[in-house]
Design a protein around this motif. Structure first.
Motif, PDB file in Angstrom:
ATOM      1  N   LEU A  12       3.997  23.677 -49.834  1.00 49.51           N
ATOM      2  CA  LEU A  12       3.504  25.027 -50.052  1.00 49.51           C
ATOM      3  C   LEU A  12       3.402  25.782 -48.715  1.00 49.51           C
ATOM      4  CD1 LEU A  12       2.335  27.105 -52.073  1.00 49.51           C
ATOM      5  CD2 LEU A  12       0.093  26.204 -51.499  1.00 49.51           C
ATOM      6  N   TYR A  13       2.881  25.120 -47.697  1.00 44.30           N
ATOM      7  CA  TYR A  13       2.739  25.735 -46.376  1.00 44.30           C
ATOM      8  C   TYR A  13       4.111  26.053 -45.777  1.00 44.30           C
ATOM      9  CZ  TYR A  13       1.515  26.425 -41.496  1.00 44.30           C
ATOM     10  OH  TYR A  13       1.386  26.953 -40.244  1.00 44.30           O
ATOM     11  N   ILE A  14       5.059  25.138 -45.875  1.00 37.13           N
ATOM     12  CA  ILE A  14       6.408  25.361 -45.354  1.00 37.13           C
ATOM     13  C   ILE A  14       7.077  26.516 -46.104  1.00 37.13           C
ATOM     14  CG2 ILE A  14       8.733  24.356 -45.179  1.00 37.13           C
ATOM     15  CD1 ILE A  14       7.336  21.668 -44.567  1.00 37.13           C
ATOM     16  N   GLY A  15       6.900  26.582 -47.416  1.00 42.03           N
ATOM     17  CA  GLY A  15       7.446  27.692 -48.210  1.00 42.03           C
ATOM     18  C   GLY A  15       6.838  29.031 -47.802  1.00 42.03           C
ATOM     19  N   PHE A  16       5.536  29.052 -47.563  1.00 45.54           N
ATOM     20  CA  PHE A  16       4.847  30.274 -47.136  1.00 45.54           C
ATOM     21  C   PHE A  16       5.359  30.740 -45.773  1.00 45.54           C
ATOM     22  CE2 PHE A  16       1.302  32.305 -44.870  1.00 45.54           C
ATOM     23  CZ  PHE A  16       1.113  33.407 -45.696  1.00 45.54           C
ATOM     24  N   VAL A  17       5.469  29.821 -44.822  1.00 47.11           N
ATOM     25  CA  VAL A  17       5.962  30.155 -43.491  1.00 47.11           C
ATOM     26  C   VAL A  17       7.407  30.661 -43.581  1.00 47.11           C
ATOM     27  CG1 VAL A  17       6.589  29.186 -41.235  1.00 47.11           C
ATOM     28  CG2 VAL A  17       4.376  28.647 -42.253  1.00 47.11           C
ATOM     29  N   GLY A  18       8.217  30.028 -44.412  1.00 45.10           N
ATOM     30  CA  GLY A  18       9.605  30.469 -44.589  1.00 45.10           C
ATOM     31  C   GLY A  18       9.677  31.874 -45.173  1.00 45.10           C
ATOM     32  N   ILE A  20       7.339  34.310 -45.006  1.00 49.04           N
ATOM     33  CA  ILE A  20       6.857  35.251 -43.996  1.00 49.04           C
ATOM     34  C   ILE A  20       7.924  35.455 -42.919  1.00 49.04           C
ATOM     35  CG2 ILE A  20       5.122  35.638 -42.200  1.00 49.04           C
ATOM     36  CD1 ILE A  20       4.119  36.106 -45.059  1.00 49.04           C
ATOM     37  N   SER A  21       8.588  34.393 -42.506  1.00 41.08           N
ATOM     38  CA  SER A  21       9.654  34.511 -41.499  1.00 41.08           C
ATOM     39  C   SER A  21      10.799  35.372 -42.014  1.00 41.08           C
ATOM     40  CB  SER A  21      10.191  33.141 -41.104  1.00 41.08           C
ATOM     41  OG  SER A  21       9.172  32.358 -40.544  1.00 41.08           O
ATOM     42  N   TYR A  22      11.191  35.167 -43.269  1.00 38.34           N
ATOM     43  CA  TYR A  22      12.248  35.969 -43.871  1.00 38.34           C
ATOM     44  C   TYR A  22      11.848  37.445 -43.923  1.00 38.34           C
ATOM     45  CZ  TYR A  22      15.247  38.017 -47.426  1.00 38.34           C
ATOM     46  OH  TYR A  22      16.093  38.845 -48.107  1.00 38.34           O
ATOM     47  N   LEU A  23      10.627  37.733 -44.361  1.00 28.13           N
ATOM     48  CA  LEU A  23      10.159  39.115 -44.444  1.00 28.13           C
ATOM     49  C   LEU A  23      10.093  39.772 -43.064  1.00 28.13           C
ATOM     50  CD1 LEU A  23       7.362  38.809 -47.162  1.00 28.13           C
ATOM     51  CD2 LEU A  23       9.654  39.798 -47.411  1.00 28.13           C
ATOM     52  N   ARG A  26      13.715  40.653 -42.088  1.00 28.55           N
ATOM     53  CA  ARG A  26      14.195  41.824 -42.828  1.00 28.55           C
ATOM     54  C   ARG A  26      13.565  43.114 -42.312  1.00 28.55           C
ATOM     55  NH1 ARG A  26      18.080  42.086 -46.870  1.00 28.55           N
ATOM     56  NH2 ARG A  26      16.900  43.949 -47.343  1.00 28.55           N
ATOM     57  N   SER A  27      12.275  43.092 -42.013  1.00 26.08           N
ATOM     58  CA  SER A  27      11.601  44.321 -41.570  1.00 26.08           C
ATOM     59  C   SER A  27      12.038  44.734 -40.169  1.00 26.08           C
ATOM     60  CB  SER A  27      10.082  44.160 -41.622  1.00 26.08           C
ATOM     61  OG  SER A  27       9.647  43.215 -40.670  1.00 26.08           O
ATOM     62  N   MET A  28      12.385  43.766 -39.318  1.00 24.11           N
ATOM     63  CA  MET A  28      12.824  44.100 -37.970  1.00 24.11           C
ATOM     64  C   MET A  28      14.214  44.733 -37.977  1.00 24.11           C
ATOM     65  SD  MET A  28      11.220  40.883 -35.782  1.00 24.11           S
ATOM     66  CE  MET A  28      12.754  40.524 -35.083  1.00 24.11           C
ATOM     67  N   HIS A  29      15.005  44.505 -39.010  1.00 22.56           N
ATOM     68  CA  HIS A  29      16.352  45.052 -39.085  1.00 22.56           C
ATOM     69  C   HIS A  29      16.440  46.251 -40.028  1.00 22.56           C
ATOM     70  CE1 HIS A  29      17.069  41.122 -37.283  1.00 22.56           C
ATOM     71  NE2 HIS A  29      18.130  41.694 -36.744  1.00 22.56           N
ATOM     72  N   GLU A  30      15.320  46.773 -40.451  1.00 16.06           N
ATOM     73  CA  GLU A  30      15.286  47.957 -41.316  1.00 16.06           C
ATOM     74  C   GLU A  30      15.405  49.216 -40.469  1.00 16.06           C
ATOM     75  OE1 GLU A  30      15.225  49.760 -44.961  1.00 16.06           O
ATOM     76  OE2 GLU A  30      15.176  47.609 -44.600  1.00 16.06           O
TER      77      GLU A  30
END
Length: 149
Positions: A12-18, A20-23, A26-30
């Motif tokens: 669950l923690y690894i999925g959450f970190v993944g 957040i990292s993806y988001l 995406r936001s840095m390249h918007e």
């Protein structure tokens, strides 16, 4: 096979970190377009725009704007024919500043100015008219959706 609760928490923690990292990626390249590059100086001029808008609305016959499938038409009052009219018409596209257009005010014999919609991409525009008449500044605006009908 049964997974104990320690592995579940770790997954669950690894999925959450993944996620957040993806988001973050995406936001840095918007792409983010500001209304204007000189935001603070424009903010200081805003009160003058409010006064100009009040002057336009107080006219006996204010500037009117119409949109049809072929064109955007700005109708200047008949009272303006005998006076010197200077200014600009700006089509501001909030979603993409590269699609902004600006035109000098050059009315025809009927004291209308037409802008063809074929020159514009479909979408939302803010039409802003800034003009001067007898030394006083005036302002009118309208939201337009080009290609909606």
């Amino acid at each position: 096979m049964k997974i104990n609760w320690g592995y579940r928490v770790t997954l669950l923690y690894i999925g959450f970190v993944g996620l957040i990292s993806y988001l973050m990626y995406r936001s840095m390249h918007e792409k983010v377009d500001l209304v204007t590059d000189q935001y603070y100086s424009e903010e200081l001029k805003y009160q003058t725009r409010i006064e100009s808008k009040k002057r336009n609305n107080a006219l006996q016959s204010p500037v009117t704007i119409t949109l049809n499938d072929q064109a955007v038409t700005v109708h200047f009052p008949e009272d303006f024919k005998q006076k010197k009219l200077i200014g600009s018409i700006r089509l501001f596209r909030p979603s993409d500043s590269s699609l902004d257009r600006s035109y000098p005010i050059q009315p025809d014999a009927a004291f209308n100015q037409t802008i063809l919609t074929s020159e514009l991409k479909k979408g939302l525009y803010h039409l802003q008219i800034e003009y001067q008449l007898n030394g006083e500044s005036y302002y009118a605006e309208k939201k337009l959706v080009v290609g909606a009908g």
